[in-house]
Design an enzyme around this catalytic site. Sequence first.
Site, PDB file in Angstrom:
ATOM      1  N   HIS A  22       0.806  -1.197  -0.176  1.00 54.83           N
ATOM      2  CA  HIS A  22       0.184   0.186  -0.309  1.00 54.83           C
ATOM      3  C   HIS A  22       1.053   1.310  -0.092  1.00 54.83           C
ATOM      4  O   HIS A  22       1.227   1.726   0.881  1.00 54.83           O
ATOM      5  CB  HIS A  22      -0.813  -0.113   1.239  1.00 54.83           C
ATOM      6  CG  HIS A  22      -2.110   0.939   1.342  1.00 54.83           C
ATOM      7  ND1 HIS A  22      -3.274   0.961   1.832  1.00 54.83           N
ATOM      8  CD2 HIS A  22      -1.904   2.302   0.583  1.00 54.83           C
ATOM      9  CE1 HIS A  22      -3.959   1.851   1.837  1.00 54.83           C
ATOM     10  NE2 HIS A  22      -3.226   2.898   0.892  1.00 54.83           N
ATOM     11  N   HIS A  24       1.400   4.845  -2.548  1.00 58.75           N
ATOM     12  CA  HIS A  24       1.049   5.456  -3.631  1.00 58.75           C
ATOM     13  C   HIS A  24       2.346   6.149  -4.235  1.00 58.75           C
ATOM     14  O   HIS A  24       2.903   6.846  -3.468  1.00 58.75           O
ATOM     15  CB  HIS A  24       0.040   6.464  -3.349  1.00 58.75           C
ATOM     16  CG  HIS A  24      -1.223   5.947  -2.778  1.00 58.75           C
ATOM     17  ND1 HIS A  24      -2.390   5.910  -3.554  1.00 58.75           N
ATOM     18  CD2 HIS A  24      -1.510   5.403  -1.521  1.00 58.75           C
ATOM     19  CE1 HIS A  24      -3.532   5.105  -2.794  1.00 58.75           C
ATOM     20  NE2 HIS A  24      -2.948   5.032  -1.768  1.00 58.75           N
ATOM     21  N   HIS A 210      -9.359   0.443  -2.016  1.00 59.61           N
ATOM     22  CA  HIS A 210      -9.339   1.052  -0.920  1.00 59.61           C
ATOM     23  C   HIS A 210     -10.780   0.933   0.104  1.00 59.61           C
ATOM     24  O   HIS A 210     -11.706   1.282  -1.014  1.00 59.61           O
ATOM     25  CB  HIS A 210      -9.107   2.608  -0.891  1.00 59.61           C
ATOM     26  CG  HIS A 210      -7.477   2.796  -0.948  1.00 59.61           C
ATOM     27  ND1 HIS A 210      -6.752   2.350  -1.920  1.00 59.61           N
ATOM     28  CD2 HIS A 210      -6.710   3.742  -0.271  1.00 59.61           C
ATOM     29  CE1 HIS A 210      -5.652   2.948  -1.710  1.00 59.61           C
ATOM     30  NE2 HIS A 210      -5.769   3.950  -0.951  1.00 59.61           N
ATOM     31  N   GLU A 213     -11.305   2.901   5.392  1.00 57.13           N
ATOM     32  CA  GLU A 213     -10.337   3.855   5.955  1.00 57.13           C
ATOM     33  C   GLU A 213     -11.346   4.791   6.703  1.00 57.13           C
ATOM     34  O   GLU A 213     -11.222   4.942   8.007  1.00 57.13           O
ATOM     35  CB  GLU A 213      -9.850   4.487   4.913  1.00 57.13           C
ATOM     36  CG  GLU A 213      -8.588   5.573   5.180  1.00 57.13           C
ATOM     37  CD  GLU A 213      -7.817   6.227   4.231  1.00 57.13           C
ATOM     38  OE1 GLU A 213      -8.303   6.252   3.070  1.00 57.13           O
ATOM     39  OE2 GLU A 213      -6.900   7.046   4.466  1.00 57.13           O
ATOM     40  N   ASP A 291       1.522   4.084   2.670  1.00 55.64           N
ATOM     41  CA  ASP A 291       0.694   4.859   2.074  1.00 55.64           C
ATOM     42  C   ASP A 291       1.213   5.992   1.246  1.00 55.64           C
ATOM     43  O   ASP A 291       1.288   5.929   0.077  1.00 55.64           O
ATOM     44  CB  ASP A 291      -0.434   5.444   3.026  1.00 55.64           C
ATOM     45  CG  ASP A 291      -1.697   5.602   2.659  1.00 55.64           C
ATOM     46  OD1 ASP A 291      -1.900   5.382   1.356  1.00 55.64           O
ATOM     47  OD2 ASP A 291      -2.706   6.059   3.184  1.00 55.64           O
ATOM     48  N   ASP A 292       1.269   7.320   1.754  1.00 58.25           N
ATOM     49  CA  ASP A 292       1.929   8.368   1.260  1.00 58.25           C
ATOM     50  C   ASP A 292       2.951   8.996   1.917  1.00 58.25           C
ATOM     51  O   ASP A 292       2.999   9.855   2.676  1.00 58.25           O
ATOM     52  CB  ASP A 292       0.907   9.237   0.837  1.00 58.25           C
ATOM     53  CG  ASP A 292      -0.270   8.858   0.099  1.00 58.25           C
ATOM     54  OD1 ASP A 292      -0.176   8.810  -1.104  1.00 58.25           O
ATOM     55  OD2 ASP A 292      -1.188   8.355   1.014  1.00 58.25           O
TER      56      ASP A 292
HETATM   57  N1  HPA Z   1      -6.711   6.913   0.610  1.00 58.14           N
HETATM   58  C1  HPA Z   1      -7.479   7.158  -0.516  1.00 58.14           C
HETATM   59  N2  HPA Z   1      -6.717   7.798  -1.603  1.00 58.14           N
HETATM   60  C2  HPA Z   1      -5.677   7.906  -1.566  1.00 58.14           C
HETATM   61  C3  HPA Z   1      -4.757   7.595  -0.405  1.00 58.14           C
HETATM   62  C4  HPA Z   1      -5.434   7.089   0.794  1.00 58.14           C
HETATM   63  O1  HPA Z   1      -4.863   6.677   1.745  1.00 58.14           O
HETATM   64  N3  HPA Z   1      -3.694   7.759  -0.787  1.00 58.14           N
HETATM   65  C5  HPA Z   1      -3.690   8.539  -2.086  1.00 58.14           C
HETATM   66  N4  HPA Z   1      -4.787   8.468  -2.438  1.00 58.14           N
HETATM   67 ZN    ZN Z   2      -3.754   4.683   0.127  1.00 60.60          ZN
END
Ligand code: HPA
Ligand code: ZN
Length: 356
Positions: A22, A24, A210, A213, A291-292
């Site tokens: 996971h 991006h 996704h 969350e 994630d990011d």
């Molecule tokens: N959630 C949804 N969209 C996203 C995320 C995330 O954590 N990171 C980049 N796009």
């Molecule tokens: Zn994500």
Amino acid sequence: MSYQLTSEVKQFLQELPKCEHHLHLEGTLEPELLFKLAKRNNIEFPQWFPKDIESCNVRYSQFKDLQDFLDHYYIGMSVLITEEDFYDLAIAYFEKAHKDNCHHSEVFFDPQGHLERGIDVKHVVEGFNRACKDANTKFGTTNKLIMCLLRHLPPKDCLDTVKLTAPFFEQGIVHGLGLDSSEVPNHPELFTESYEYLQNKYPHVGFTAHAGEEGDHTYVSKSLDHLNVTRIDHGINSHQNDELMERLAKEEILLSICPLSNVKLQVVEHVGQLPIDKFFEKNIPFSINSDDPAYFGGYILDNYLEVHRHFGFSVEDWGKIAINGIKGSWCDDARKDHLQKQVLDIVKKFQHIEIV
Ligand code: HPA
Ligand code: ZN
């Protein structure tokens, strides 16, 4: 409850072979590279966007929620123009992941975020793919690309993107399909047609989405029911429903959990509030991911360390978590066997250490 990150624990988690599911690629755009590429490509940001690296770092530490982050993330993307930009972005991540002993990464990208700015998707995919190959040669890591659909855009736009990029799936350059962006109220079933299109054409492709969350547990079950995914990204709200928890364990659905992201986007106050212990007790496979990382202040090892600080898993339990991550990966059996052996060696090497 808090567990100590002793030097031995840190060394163990550093050496433990990891898989990331996971991540991006556009979320690895560190402020330094952001401003460098903005200059290289003559890109101006809107008035409200942070003006320099320092103010970026301050603003990135204060996201209110997922949407607040996404507003910055999509502006950040605007500096990515050429094949070289996409390559530079991805190879920088693969090098960092390698340093954290992440041996296998399955990474997301958002073609619609580039297509809507008039960028040729070939430059995006070719830049990322070249970085995957170079990372394999330079670092020995294996890497797969997962194309995500932006769920805040119309489903028809998503289907058109799937059709446009189908040759990349056919050639195996893109390995998986995912669904990201603003989860609520963009329900998974809106995107059934896009998923079915690839599922009918290319059964070798991996499918994920996704869910759970910011959305509740129904987003997770609906992704399983309507999109036929074999993996769920985040999925933390699954704990709200016992039946779903049983299903995840029974069907061995891997949850790609992103602890620091959940804190930074204010889904939870601290990592200890995540139901990671419940997932472990109920035999639901999960992996720990970043994630990011450029926006959330930590790469994969930082996430492992924070999970350890709150949950204090034993060396053996960490070995089980790492092996579940390998089993839930989309690499071939030979690669999985090799990675599993490496995990077992590290578990043996550190089996004596004390968790306090
Ligand atoms: N959630 C949804 N969209 C996203 C995320 C995330 O954590 N990171 C980049 N796009
Ligand atoms: Zn994500």
